[in-house]
Design a protein around this motif. Structure first.
Motif, PDB file in Angstrom:
ATOM      1  N   MET A 184       0.838  -1.195   0.000  1.00  0.00           N
ATOM      2  CA  MET A 184       0.000   0.000   0.000  1.00  0.00           C
ATOM      3  C   MET A 184       0.871   1.241   0.000  1.00  0.00           C
ATOM      4  O   MET A 184       1.861   1.322   0.692  1.00  0.00           O
ATOM      5  CB  MET A 184      -0.905   0.022   1.246  1.00  0.00           C
ATOM      6  CG  MET A 184      -1.883  -1.130   1.280  1.00  0.00           C
ATOM      7  SD  MET A 184      -2.767  -1.214   2.841  1.00  0.00           S
ATOM      8  CE  MET A 184      -3.690   0.303   2.772  1.00  0.00           C
ATOM      9  N   PHE A 210      -6.824   2.640   5.781  1.00  0.00           N
ATOM     10  CA  PHE A 210      -7.454   2.786   4.475  1.00  0.00           C
ATOM     11  C   PHE A 210      -8.862   3.341   4.666  1.00  0.00           C
ATOM     12  O   PHE A 210      -9.620   2.828   5.484  1.00  0.00           O
ATOM     13  CB  PHE A 210      -7.489   1.413   3.786  1.00  0.00           C
ATOM     14  CG  PHE A 210      -7.998   1.406   2.373  1.00  0.00           C
ATOM     15  CD1 PHE A 210      -7.749   2.447   1.491  1.00  0.00           C
ATOM     16  CD2 PHE A 210      -8.722   0.315   1.906  1.00  0.00           C
ATOM     17  CE1 PHE A 210      -8.208   2.410   0.182  1.00  0.00           C
ATOM     18  CE2 PHE A 210      -9.184   0.261   0.586  1.00  0.00           C
ATOM     19  CZ  PHE A 210      -8.923   1.313  -0.270  1.00  0.00           C
ATOM     20  N   THR A 224      -3.742   5.291   2.937  1.00  0.00           N
ATOM     21  CA  THR A 224      -4.278   5.127   1.596  1.00  0.00           C
ATOM     22  C   THR A 224      -5.756   5.492   1.616  1.00  0.00           C
ATOM     23  O   THR A 224      -6.470   5.115   2.540  1.00  0.00           O
ATOM     24  CB  THR A 224      -4.128   3.678   1.093  1.00  0.00           C
ATOM     25  OG1 THR A 224      -2.786   3.251   1.288  1.00  0.00           O
ATOM     26  CG2 THR A 224      -4.483   3.563  -0.373  1.00  0.00           C
ATOM     27  N   TRP A 225      -6.166   6.244   0.599  1.00  0.00           N
ATOM     28  CA  TRP A 225      -7.586   6.586   0.506  1.00  0.00           C
ATOM     29  C   TRP A 225      -7.976   6.703  -0.960  1.00  0.00           C
ATOM     30  O   TRP A 225      -7.130   6.801  -1.839  1.00  0.00           O
ATOM     31  CB  TRP A 225      -7.891   7.885   1.251  1.00  0.00           C
ATOM     32  CG  TRP A 225      -7.181   9.103   0.711  1.00  0.00           C
ATOM     33  CD1 TRP A 225      -5.902   9.488   0.970  1.00  0.00           C
ATOM     34  CD2 TRP A 225      -7.709  10.073  -0.194  1.00  0.00           C
ATOM     35  NE1 TRP A 225      -5.598  10.643   0.292  1.00  0.00           N
ATOM     36  CE2 TRP A 225      -6.694  11.024  -0.428  1.00  0.00           C
ATOM     37  CE3 TRP A 225      -8.943  10.240  -0.829  1.00  0.00           C
ATOM     38  CZ2 TRP A 225      -6.870  12.119  -1.271  1.00  0.00           C
ATOM     39  CZ3 TRP A 225      -9.118  11.336  -1.662  1.00  0.00           C
ATOM     40  CH2 TRP A 225      -8.102  12.263  -1.869  1.00  0.00           C
TER      41      TRP A 225
END
Length: 446
Positions: free
Chosen positions: A1, A62, A92-93
């Motif tokens: 990620m 996330f 993370t998005w």
């Protein structure tokens, strides 16, 4: 990620990365979680960070949302890092669309986030596949503090007796209406406690006098259908089954067919537009209806997209059918090697005063009632303050929360919209569409 996510600049844009057919994703997810007990066993033998609180820890997190949510979340996580120098976040998005495909891919691919955002459409699905850590023991030990949460709010994260998700914020159904339009034509505002028939009669009056349909047709909106069911003593789900009958669905579709016949709602094409569009283009802000059926915390976002003044009230009928809904949850992956730190992070996000000041109402009203008051007192946005005030007023009338939706809930939602639109376009009678919907629901929940 990646800590530097490549996301669309438009938060409503679709994410096109490695989208896998849903059935394949779920089979991969199920297969991947067979190994979860092994991961937990390794963590229990020293992989967890509890053995050395000062050891370097990387926590992956996330979530979905737009640029504004990303900035607020990153600011809150930066504050946590400052207080815990040994912790670093891998963030993370992405936009909402495609988020759950991506989450399933990460879990199935052996690279799950330690913390992930989830909602009631998928919480049961992930909990039943043992992807979520049971937070109950952490709640009992005080490592997760829900003492200032409304009881019905934290309980709306319980699946099969296990606390699968911690409410990131509270929300409830909200009827948003155009105050400026109503005032211009000398029309009354809708009020909490109006019956459904009174609401439709009010909308018909608005249509005739203002020349704008009084209300969006919510026959394909599961939120409105759910409240209406609960007011009748039914529910969306009961245990492992549906909580309503074909007769209920037929009567619901007939109610709104009558409203359309009276021209209290827009035409089918405009109704479809309201069903399909994102929150910034709801009919109440595009001027195509005087009322939209949304979540109460969406009022500030709607307000930004119109020059008119907006108001919000409860859905029609007895407001005790509404409840303190978790707008979304923070869940911890069951196989995380850093469970204790992940638990501390989510507790920080919902209970720390400084975190609350940063996050505001982006994920709904703060779950912690003390922090909710803090945010309300400092709110500079009148629409935000109004949404908080209205939800706090409704909180005194809330009934108990229902069970978290079953697996397949997202398909049930889509099937309702499809069946309702079949009636709206004249492709099926209310009774025929009800039977179609019941069959689709039975298939969806297995």
């Amino acid at each position: 990620m990646s800590a530097h996510p490549a996301v669309p600049t438009d938060p409503s844009a679709a994410d096109h990365r490695a989208i896998v057919p849903r059935r394949r994703l779920l089979s991969l997810l199920a297969a991947a979680l067979v190994t979860a007990p092994l991961a937990l066993g390794a963590a229990g033998c020293g992989g967890d960070d509890a053995s050395d609180p000062n050891a370097p820890v990387k926590i992956s997190i996330f979530w979905w949302g737009g640029d504004a949510r990303a900035k607020l979340t990153e600011d809150a996580l930066t504050l946590y890092e400052k207080r815990h120098p040994n912790v670093v976040f891998e963030k993370t998005w992405q936009a909402n669309q495609g988020y759950f495909d991506k989450l399933a891919t990460l879990v199935a691919g052996g690279d799950p986030p330690d913390i992930f955002q989830i909602d009631d459409n998928y919480l049961t699905e992930y909990a039943s596949r043992n992807a979520t850590l049971d937070l109950g023991s952490y709640q009992q030990s005080g490592k997760i503090d829900t003492s200032r949460f409304p009881e019905s709010l934290w309980k709306y994260g319980v699946v099969d007796g296990k606390l699968a998700g911690l409410a990131a914020g509270e929300n409830t159904q909200g009827l948003v209406y155009d105050k400026t339009l109503l005032a211009r034509h000398g029309l009354p505002e809708p009020t909490t406690g109006m019956t459904w028939e009174q609401h439709i009669a009010w909308a018909e009056r608005v249509s005739k006098k203002a020349g704008v349909p009084g209300t969006q047709d919510p026959s394909g909106d599961y939120k409105a259908f759910w409240v209406w069911l609960r007011q009748r003593g039914a529910d969306l789900y009961r245990d492992k089954s549906l909580g309503f009958t074909a007769t209920d669905v037929t009567e619901w579709f007939e109610l709104w067919k009558g409203a359309r016949d009276r021209r209290a709602t827009p035409t089918p094409d405009v109704i479809h537009e309201g069903n399909a569009t994102d929150i910034t283009k709801q009919l109440v802000v595009t001027g195509k209806a005087a009322t939209s059926w949304v979540w109460a915390n969406q009022l500030p976002e709607l307000d930004k997209n119109t020059k008119d003044e907006l108001g919000v009230t409860a859905y029609p009928g007895d407001p005790s059918a509404q409840w303190a809904r978790a707008s979304m949850y923070y869940s911890v992956f069951r196989g995380s090697k850093h469970r204790d730190t992940a638990i501390d992070v989510i507790n920080f996000l919902v209970n720390d005063p400084d975190a609350a000041r940063i996050l505001g109402t982006d994920r709904g009203l703060p779950s912690n009632m003390d922090l909710r008051k803090q945010v309300a007192d400092s709110a500079g946005d009148p629409a935000m303050k109004l949404s908080i005030d209205v939800e706090n007023q409704l909180a005194a009338k809330f009934g108990p929360s229902p069970q978290v939706p079953l697996k397949g809930h997202s398909k049930v939602r889509s099937a309702l919209t499809k069946a309702a639109e079949n009636v709206q376009y004249g492709r099926a009678t209310p009774a025929e569409a009800a039977q179609q919907f019941m069959a689709a629901c039975t298939s969806a929940i297995g």
